[in-house]
Design an enzyme around this catalytic site. Structure first.
Site, PDB file in Angstrom:
ATOM      1  N   LYS A 151       4.358   4.271 -10.323  1.00 18.89           N
ATOM      2  CA  LYS A 151       3.123   4.199  -9.541  1.00 18.89           C
ATOM      3  C   LYS A 151       1.904   3.937 -10.420  1.00 18.89           C
ATOM      4  CE  LYS A 151       4.938   7.243  -5.901  1.00 18.89           C
ATOM      5  NZ  LYS A 151       5.131   8.664  -5.554  1.00 18.89           N
ATOM      6  N   GLU A 168       0.825  -1.218   0.000  1.00 20.87           N
ATOM      7  CA  GLU A 168       0.000   0.000   0.000  1.00 20.87           C
ATOM      8  C   GLU A 168       0.853   1.259   0.000  1.00 20.87           C
ATOM      9  OE1 GLU A 168      -3.757   0.375   0.286  1.00 20.87           O
ATOM     10  OE2 GLU A 168      -2.913   2.240  -0.456  1.00 20.87           O
TER      11      GLU A 168
END
Lengths: 412, 412
Positions: free
Chosen positions: B200, B124
């Site tokens: 990302k 995460e």
């Protein structure tokens, strides 16, 4: 996983559609077959043209005694939802609900029954519609002490306030438009009085701050007393008035409320406009995070319900013990020092102005506008709500006052 | 749960602190004891004044052969993180990592090893720092087909672009300020060239759209060629330039890129300024939802890592099968019709203007500014990037052009 739906209105039919649509995906991803085997409705005849008419039933007993693993309650309101959900849990069926009234009123008891029955009750859709909020709060942010939750969480009131701000219109006129556009209900009480937001903030506060309180016990002020002049007074401070549902803990003082708050127009909350929702959570580790979106509607709400279905499928270990912060001192008035936007109407504005500076002598007071009506708007700084009210009472005792109202200012 | 930390820098020490702080809470909530039993560092001597010096080790083998249930990797970079993580997974230890380089490069392989070893790998913290994004995307929004992801997901570049916009400053000057303020690294390449954002967005696209692609294969344009005039040209359209990492699927065409995009100043993405991050996800059911916050930093990142620890504690069934959309046609140039902000420098601006209207005869072209330098800025509408480039090539062939550059316009 066999699923029973209680209710086949907007959300119910949306959930049905998503189960059909995602069946193969869930089979592939989780090796689990999901299927709606029963749908409860009082009058099933009206669905007789549907291809899946055969799954409709008109008695809750058929569901309680049936084979469903998960019961999804979308009836709304406390009764008969409460009874149906309780029976479902006692029959060891998982429950998913989008019903904030039910959870705000009976959440703690229902969770207890679920734990004792070895099943789960999930209600992501009850707050923020489709925006994932409860699960991120409970799971992703678990390493944080939650310091505050500030939420614009009622689309109807945010739509009305945005339109009043953008078009300098009076409340009653905008309410009418909102009703015509379908953004407000015929009876808008629950929204405009803040009750809907109050239910949601108690659910959030329970999960985030481990503090349980009945939504009826919190300070709750709606938007129906806000007029065009209040909006202008806020504009003079480069601010907007937003209906904020919030809880905030400092030391062991906890404040929960729904109330109109003056927020800077360019702040994170100030930029949440129209029918949008935003939940801003401040954790001691993570700082501020915002969950934002439109929230409401058929498929957004169904999306949240569907997330809960998968949450049950992944069969995680739920937190067993429910923590409750006993040491919080819950306050009904805002106990922290803050700035306030105060509006004063008087027979003799000169005399009352003198009195104001006299009574608030230990606070910074700034007159932000003299209104043509003879009223004044002022910003009083660095005072909590108890002291503010005490001082305003003294002001009333002078006999010069026709009316006074005030708003909390959030300077963040 | 016994935990080993690989690395004890900013994030590592933050995670250590959160484990200490939350130990009792996790014991109460989940009946699970969490404890850091080993910390890997090459030079452990420098920690000898710490009370927990005894848990430091200087060899990965001690961890691989040790008793840790969870290995938390915070070394950064691909090597030796890749080797250490692989060994940990093969030794049936769960892995948590904040390392986007590692996941963007080897995520698929590492997840496969984790599945085969019956353990989990969670990351995460690799996207959006402390803002919960990956888990809500993967779990809460599972009922949706994800249509697009648009993310401002690199704080350094967003800070630089915001300052260029607010203060009309040139890129190089602002970069220097950002470096002095600690918002940009001494070697800013990975940020300003968009590589960080590219890593990302491939992680997000993998989870959200089930599409795996090496971050090096996507279109990636940074902010280092944006000058003050580009910002002004965008301002003339009531817009800002933002470095957007995005993927978008229409029919079976999938576009992934990191590139500067012209967005309306008052749009959701346009309002994300300074060092803030925002990930906007559009699902077919939920519509647009935004996850927003500061993201980066010691405790925000540690907060995300801690969320992953609890995710492992709750021991949920992970999705077993990794889906991959084979039917997507991945494109390097923007394949959808859009508006573009084009900037043309020419020896003969009159002649080139004529040529522009000639070549773009089937598109709406609007000259948005004549610059004092003799350049022009124009908005070309309703054309995809292939056709745009083809037309610009024709324009170059006229011989009038000194320079041309263009930006995608997002009108949302």
């Amino acid at each position: 996983m066999k699923i029973a739906l209680l209710g086949y209105g907007t959300v119910g039919s949306g959930v049905y559609d998503l189960v059909i649509k995602n069946r193969e995906k869930i089979r592939n991803k989780y090796n689990e077959d999901i299927e709606v085997i029963q749908i409860l409705d009082r009058n099933i005849d009206r669905f007789k043209d549907l291809a899946h008419y055969n799954v409709f039933v008109d008695s809750i007993d058929k569901i309680i005694n049936g084979k469903a693993d998960i019961v999804i309650e979308m009836l709304g309101g406390v009764n008969p939802a409460y009874d149906f959900v309780k029976k479902s849990l006692l029959s060891k069926k998982h429950v998913i609900t989008s019903n904030k009234d039910l959870i705000a009123e009976h959440g703690e008891e229902l969770r207890k029954i679920a734990r004792e029955s070895g099943v789960r009750i999930a209600y992501e859709a009850s707050v923020g519609g489709g925006i994932p909020v409860l699960k991120p709060l409970k799971e992703s942010l678990v390493g944080n002490d939650i310091l505050s939750i500030q939420a614009i969480i009622n689309g109807t009131t945010n739509f009305i306030l945005s339109k009043m701000y953008n078009e300098n219109m009076e409340y009653s006129k905008v309410l009418k438009i909102a009703q015509d556009m379908g953004f407000a209900e015929a009876d808008p009480t629950s929204d405009v009085k803040g009750y809907d937001a109050a239910r949601k903030i108690t659910i959030l506060t329970d999960l985030g701050l481990d503090f349980k309180i009945n939504w009826k016990d919190i300070y709750c002020e709606g938007i129906d007393n806000i007029d065009a002049q209040d909006i202008i007074n806020a504009k003079n401070l480069n601010s907007k008035i937003k209906l904020i549902a919030f809880s905030k803990a400092v030391d062991n003082k906890l404040y929960i409320a729904v109330r109109p708050v003056v927020v800077k127009a360019d702040s994170t909350l100030g930029k949440i406009d129209n029918e949008f929702n935003g939940v801003m959570i401040t954790g001691d580790s993570v700082g501020e995070v915002l969950f934002y979106g439109k929230g409401a509607g058929k498929y957004p709400t169904a999306s949240a319900v569907f997330g809960d279905i998968v949450d049950i499928i992944i069969n995680k270990n739920e937190s067993k013990i429910v923590l409750s912060k006993e040491n919080y001192e819950f306050t009904y008035k805002y106990p922290f020092k803050s700035d306030w936007l105060v509006r004063v109407d008087s027979d003799d504005i000169n005399k009352v102005t003198g009195k104001i500076f006299d009574i608030f002598s230990s606070n910074r007071v700034e007159i932000t506008s003299f209104l043509s009506s003879g009223e004044i708007a002022l910003k009083v700084s660095d005072i909590n709500e108890y002291e503010l009210e005490e001082n305003l009472l003294k002001l009333k005792e002078t006999g010069y006052l026709k009316a006074v109202k005030y708003f909390l200012i959030d300077n963040a």
